[in-house]
Design a protein around this motif. Structure first.
Motif, mmCIF file in Angstrom:
data_model
loop_
_atom_site.group_PDB
_atom_site.id
_atom_site.type_symbol
_atom_site.label_atom_id
_atom_site.label_comp_id
_atom_site.label_asym_id
_atom_site.label_seq_id
_atom_site.Cartn_x
_atom_site.Cartn_y
_atom_site.Cartn_z
ATOM 1 N N GLN A 17 0.839 -1.206 0.000
ATOM 2 C CA GLN A 17 0.000 0.000 0.000
ATOM 3 C C GLN A 17 0.873 1.256 0.000
ATOM 4 O OE1 GLN A 17 -3.318 0.174 -0.018
ATOM 5 N NE2 GLN A 17 -3.887 2.160 0.844
ATOM 6 N N ILE A 18 1.911 1.246 0.815
ATOM 7 C CA ILE A 18 2.799 2.409 0.904
ATOM 8 C C ILE A 18 3.518 2.635 -0.423
ATOM 9 C CG2 ILE A 18 4.910 3.270 2.002
ATOM 10 C CD1 ILE A 18 3.937 1.903 4.589
ATOM 11 N N LEU A 19 3.994 1.559 -1.039
ATOM 12 C CA LEU A 19 4.694 1.688 -2.322
ATOM 13 C C LEU A 19 3.774 2.253 -3.400
ATOM 14 C CD1 LEU A 19 6.797 -1.608 -2.379
ATOM 15 C CD2 LEU A 19 7.661 0.727 -2.173
ATOM 16 N N LEU A 20 2.533 1.783 -3.427
ATOM 17 C CA LEU A 20 1.580 2.288 -4.420
ATOM 18 C C LEU A 20 1.272 3.769 -4.189
ATOM 19 C CD1 LEU A 20 -0.890 -0.744 -4.582
ATOM 20 C CD2 LEU A 20 0.779 -0.061 -6.317
ATOM 21 N N LEU A 21 1.158 4.159 -2.930
ATOM 22 C CA LEU A 21 0.900 5.570 -2.618
ATOM 23 C C LEU A 21 2.101 6.443 -2.981
ATOM 24 C CD1 LEU A 21 -0.930 5.097 0.807
ATOM 25 C CD2 LEU A 21 -1.938 6.054 -1.277
ATOM 26 N N GLN A 22 3.300 5.929 -2.743
ATOM 27 C CA GLN A 22 4.506 6.679 -3.107
ATOM 28 C C GLN A 22 4.600 6.856 -4.619
ATOM 29 O OE1 GLN A 22 7.557 4.310 -1.215
ATOM 30 N NE2 GLN A 22 7.568 5.572 0.643
ATOM 31 N N LEU A 23 4.263 5.798 -5.355
ATOM 32 C CA LEU A 23 4.267 5.900 -6.816
ATOM 33 C C LEU A 23 3.223 6.910 -7.286
ATOM 34 C CD1 LEU A 23 5.264 4.979 -9.563
ATOM 35 C CD2 LEU A 23 3.681 3.030 -9.431
ATOM 36 N N SER A 24 2.080 6.925 -6.629
ATOM 37 C CA SER A 24 1.037 7.894 -6.978
ATOM 38 C C SER A 24 1.521 9.320 -6.745
ATOM 39 C CB SER A 24 -0.221 7.627 -6.149
ATOM 40 O OG SER A 24 -0.727 6.329 -6.389
ATOM 41 N N CYS A 25 2.223 9.531 -5.643
ATOM 42 C CA CYS A 25 2.778 10.867 -5.355
ATOM 43 C C CYS A 25 3.736 11.292 -6.460
ATOM 44 C CB CYS A 25 3.505 10.858 -4.011
ATOM 45 S SG CYS A 25 2.439 10.661 -2.570
ATOM 46 N N LEU A 26 4.558 10.354 -6.902
ATOM 47 C CA LEU A 26 5.529 10.661 -7.956
ATOM 48 C C LEU A 26 4.823 11.038 -9.256
ATOM 49 C CD1 LEU A 26 8.535 10.727 -8.726
ATOM 50 C CD2 LEU A 26 8.334 8.318 -9.369
ATOM 51 N N LEU A 27 3.763 10.316 -9.583
ATOM 52 C CA LEU A 27 3.020 10.618 -10.808
ATOM 53 C C LEU A 27 2.361 11.998 -10.736
ATOM 54 C CD1 LEU A 27 1.355 7.128 -11.445
ATOM 55 C CD2 LEU A 27 3.167 8.197 -12.804
ATOM 56 N N VAL A 28 1.772 12.311 -9.589
ATOM 57 C CA VAL A 28 1.127 13.621 -9.440
ATOM 58 C C VAL A 28 2.161 14.737 -9.515
ATOM 59 C CG1 VAL A 28 -0.178 15.100 -7.866
ATOM 60 C CG2 VAL A 28 -0.790 12.690 -8.105
ATOM 61 N N GLY A 63 -9.828 6.899 9.697
ATOM 62 C CA GLY A 63 -8.937 6.158 10.574
ATOM 63 C C GLY A 63 -9.249 4.681 10.683
ATOM 64 N N LYS A 64 -10.529 4.317 10.633
ATOM 65 C CA LYS A 64 -10.906 2.912 10.818
ATOM 66 C C LYS A 64 -10.482 2.047 9.634
ATOM 67 C CE LYS A 64 -15.560 3.739 8.958
ATOM 68 N NZ LYS A 64 -17.009 3.650 9.242
ATOM 69 N N ASN A 65 -10.219 2.681 8.491
ATOM 70 C CA ASN A 65 -9.824 1.921 7.306
ATOM 71 C C ASN A 65 -8.316 1.731 7.200
ATOM 72 O OD1 ASN A 65 -12.473 1.742 6.534
ATOM 73 N ND2 ASN A 65 -12.394 3.553 5.219
ATOM 74 N N CYS A 66 -7.561 2.479 8.002
ATOM 75 C CA CYS A 66 -6.099 2.404 7.940
ATOM 76 C C CYS A 66 -5.557 2.249 9.354
ATOM 77 C CB CYS A 66 -5.519 3.664 7.298
ATOM 78 S SG CYS A 66 -5.108 3.468 5.575
ATOM 79 N N VAL A 67 -5.064 1.077 9.659
ATOM 80 C CA VAL A 67 -4.542 0.823 11.001
ATOM 81 C C VAL A 67 -3.093 1.274 11.106
ATOM 82 C CG1 VAL A 67 -4.079 -0.938 12.739
ATOM 83 C CG2 VAL A 67 -6.122 -1.107 11.297
ATOM 84 N N ASP A 68 -2.314 0.986 10.078
ATOM 85 C CA ASP A 68 -0.892 1.325 10.102
ATOM 86 C C ASP A 68 -0.709 2.830 9.889
ATOM 87 O OD1 ASP A 68 1.992 0.652 9.987
ATOM 88 O OD2 ASP A 68 1.792 1.396 7.934
ATOM 89 N N PRO A 69 -0.093 3.550 10.851
ATOM 90 C CA PRO A 69 0.058 5.009 10.716
ATOM 91 C C PRO A 69 0.860 5.413 9.484
ATOM 92 C CG PRO A 69 0.509 4.309 12.972
ATOM 93 C CD PRO A 69 0.411 3.063 12.154
#
Length: 574
Positions: free
Chosen positions: A28-39, A71-77
């Motif tokens: 999940q973190i890797l996909l979000l980081q890639l999304s940040c890079l694309l934006v 918050g309830k959908n994401c446990v890992d900070p």
């Protein structure tokens, strides 16, 4: 190139739109980081107002990041706040609804979890400067939510630390609304700096906040000067009295602040939104807050030194920084009004020198600051400030620590230049009641120091260091002060001369003994005329002649050359 980019984004959109639940936080973190890079790198290919297809890509990215706000959908900070990071990148590049912007900002303000600190900081670095530029009431919202969290959730030290760090990092963004936050900042500084459980990091942040307030004042002065130059076409002379700024000049200051905070990201310029004129924008910090900052810096400087006196320790560095900021803030151009410094607490710092394990770093810093203040405080305020400090300073006078003695000498030299000691015939040590006990202590220390050296035949000349330094301070603006002690002083000087001449090797290995002998000669060089016949004979015939004939130290010869020998011989012939 554009087609390839669109194709890649379309593939990525398919991943974002997938209904498959991602169970791995790392993925999940890797996909979000890639999304940040694309934006960040391909924002023109994600959304265009005239291209509905590209609008779908933006919605897909928003939908992919949105669960992280819940918050309830994401446990890992870490995973959760990487979603916030993606939303922050989207907000500064695209026209996102105000409610979403504020929701992301509020969530980041409350995000003080240690494990997500780095990514939260990264998101706030992006979002905070752009907030005033993304909505018409951006500064109002920035102030409202920052202040609200400080007041309502500041009971948590971690939360308070997090929100105050944001202000420190983005003090230029908060500059136009600084007056709305100063009171809360001062309260927080006192809590962070003086709480019994405060760590060094907390105190360092307290100093950072004090520095921010000083920087705000320096920026205000700079803005006023620029506005005045614009108005008159000529530079404003330093110290000139400034008239209140008109609305046009305030507008120029606001616009200048806005331009400093404008954010250019990628190929898009954040829209320039001019805030409504805030009448406080050109006002200086209130006197009560300025005094609070000065007193806090002074107290912190004298409390954060490490007890082990290690040079360059974190505590010492923080103390030196406090001293530097205090001197900067006491510049009349920053806060021209007479400051209200509270000095009573210094008595406890000075008196601690008699404890079993005194903190010499704090004591020396207090002496240094007090000496500096003598040059900027009015005479009547000096007297009022020194009255409660006499006992503690008297304890420092009797210290055996060389650094303390040097600093006490510097303090007394400056003090006795402003308030000279009394003539030999006077019945009081000082005509000022506020200094009577202190000056009496100086006289007592000098007299007893000379007497003890005479009694103890094994005493080294180095043991006279404190005695002679206090005597030197007393004579700085009253050369006749030594006349009341001339008889015991001459006996001590004769013994020092004898020891110097009888053991050149020991003297060479003990440079302080030679320096004290030179100091003693300097103290009496102008008192030959008023010496009694026997004392004058001893001084010239025994001490000076003996040194001239037998001493091989060039420094001693230079000191003797300063003595008015010609006048001495004339007096002897009479």
């Amino acid at each position: 190139m554009s087609a390839a980019c669109d194709s890649s984004l379309s593939s990525w959109q398919t991943v974002c739109d997938s209904k498959q639940v991602i169970t791995s936080d790392a993925l999940q973190i890797l996909l979000l980081q890639l999304s940040c890079l694309l934006v960040e790198q391909a924002s023109p290919h994600i959304h265009e107002a005239t291209n509905k297809k590209r609008g779908n890509k933006l919605r897909s990215l928003m939908a992919f990041a949105w669960p992280c706000l819940l918050g309830k959908n994401c446990v890992d900070p870490s995973s959760r706040y990487h979603g916030h990071l993606l939303l922050s990148h989207i907000i500064i590049r695209f026209a996102i609804h105000k409610k979403i912007v504020l929701q992301v900002f509020r969530s980041l303000l409350k995000a003080h979890a240690v494990e997500a600190r780095a990514v939260v900081k990264q998101a706030l670095e992006i979002l905070t400067p752009s907030l005033p530029l993304r909505m018409e009431d951006g500064y109002t919202m920035l102030t409202h939510w920052t202040k609200k969290i400080i007041v309502e959730e500041g009971h948590s030290m971690q939360q308070l630390f997090h929100i105050l760090q944001l202000i420190v990092r983005h003090y230029k963004v908060y500059y136009p609304v600084r007056h709305h936050l100063v009171q809360n900042m001062v309260n927080s500084i006192q809590r962070m700096g003086f709480s019994p459980s405060a760590a060094l990091d907390h105190r360092r942040l307290a100093v950072d906040l004090a520095e921010v307030i000083i920087k705000w004042e320096l920026q205000r002065i700079k803005d006023e000067a620029e506005a005045a130059e614009t108005r008159s076409g000529t530079p404003t002379p330093s110290g000139a009295v400034k008239r209140p700024l008109c609305s046009e000049e305030i507008a120029a200051i606001v616009e200048g602040a806005r331009k400093r905070h404008a954010v250019i990201t990628g190929t898009m310029l954040a829209p320039a939104v001019i805030s409504k004129l805030d009448p406080l924008i050109s006002k200086p910090i209130e006197r009560i807050h300025a005094d609070a900052i000065l007193n806090i810096l002074m107290r912190l400087a004298c409390q954060v030194n490490d007890a082990n006196t290690t040079v360059g320790s974190p505590g010492e560095q923080l103390s030196r920084r406090c001293v530097t900021l205090l001197k900067m803030a006491l510049n009349p151009e920053v806060w021209p009004q007479q400051c209200d410094l509270k000095l009573n607490w210094l008595e406890k710092v000075f008196a601690s020198i008699d404890s079993e394990s005194p903190n010499y770093g704090n004591i020396c810093t207090a002496l240094e600051l007090l000496t500096y203040l003598l040059g900027i405080i009015k005479k009547e305020h000096i007297l009022a400030g020194f009255k409660p400090l006499q006992r503690g300073l008297s304890a420092c006078i009797t210290s055996s620590n060389l650094k303390v003695l040097r600093l006490v000498h510097g303090l007394l030299s400056r003090l006795m230049t402003i308030f000279p000691t009394e003539p030999t015939t006077s019945n009081v040590a000082s005509k000022y009641e506020e200094l009577e006990n202190l000056y009496a202590s100086v006289g007592k220390v000098v007299f007893e120091g000379l007497a003890n050296y005479e009694k103890n035949q094994q005493a080294s000349p180095s043991s006279l260091y404190g005695t002679l330094m206090m005597l030197k301070a007393a004579c700085v603006n009253n050369q006749s002060y030594i006349d009341r002690l001339i008889t015991p002083f001459m006996r001590v000087l004769q013994r020092m001369t004898k020891e110097h001449l009888s053991n050149h090797t020991a003297t060479k290995n003990n440079p302080m003994a030679c320096e004290l002998l030179i100091l003693s000669l300097d103290l009496v060089k102008n008192r030959v005329v008023v010496m009694g016949a026997e004392i004058r004979k001893t001084f010239i015939g025994t001490i000076l002649v003996g040194l001239i004939e037998k001493s091989t130290d060039i420094r001693i010869m230079k000191a003797i050359a300063k003595v008015k020998i010609l006048g001495c011989f004339i007096l002897l012939n009479h």
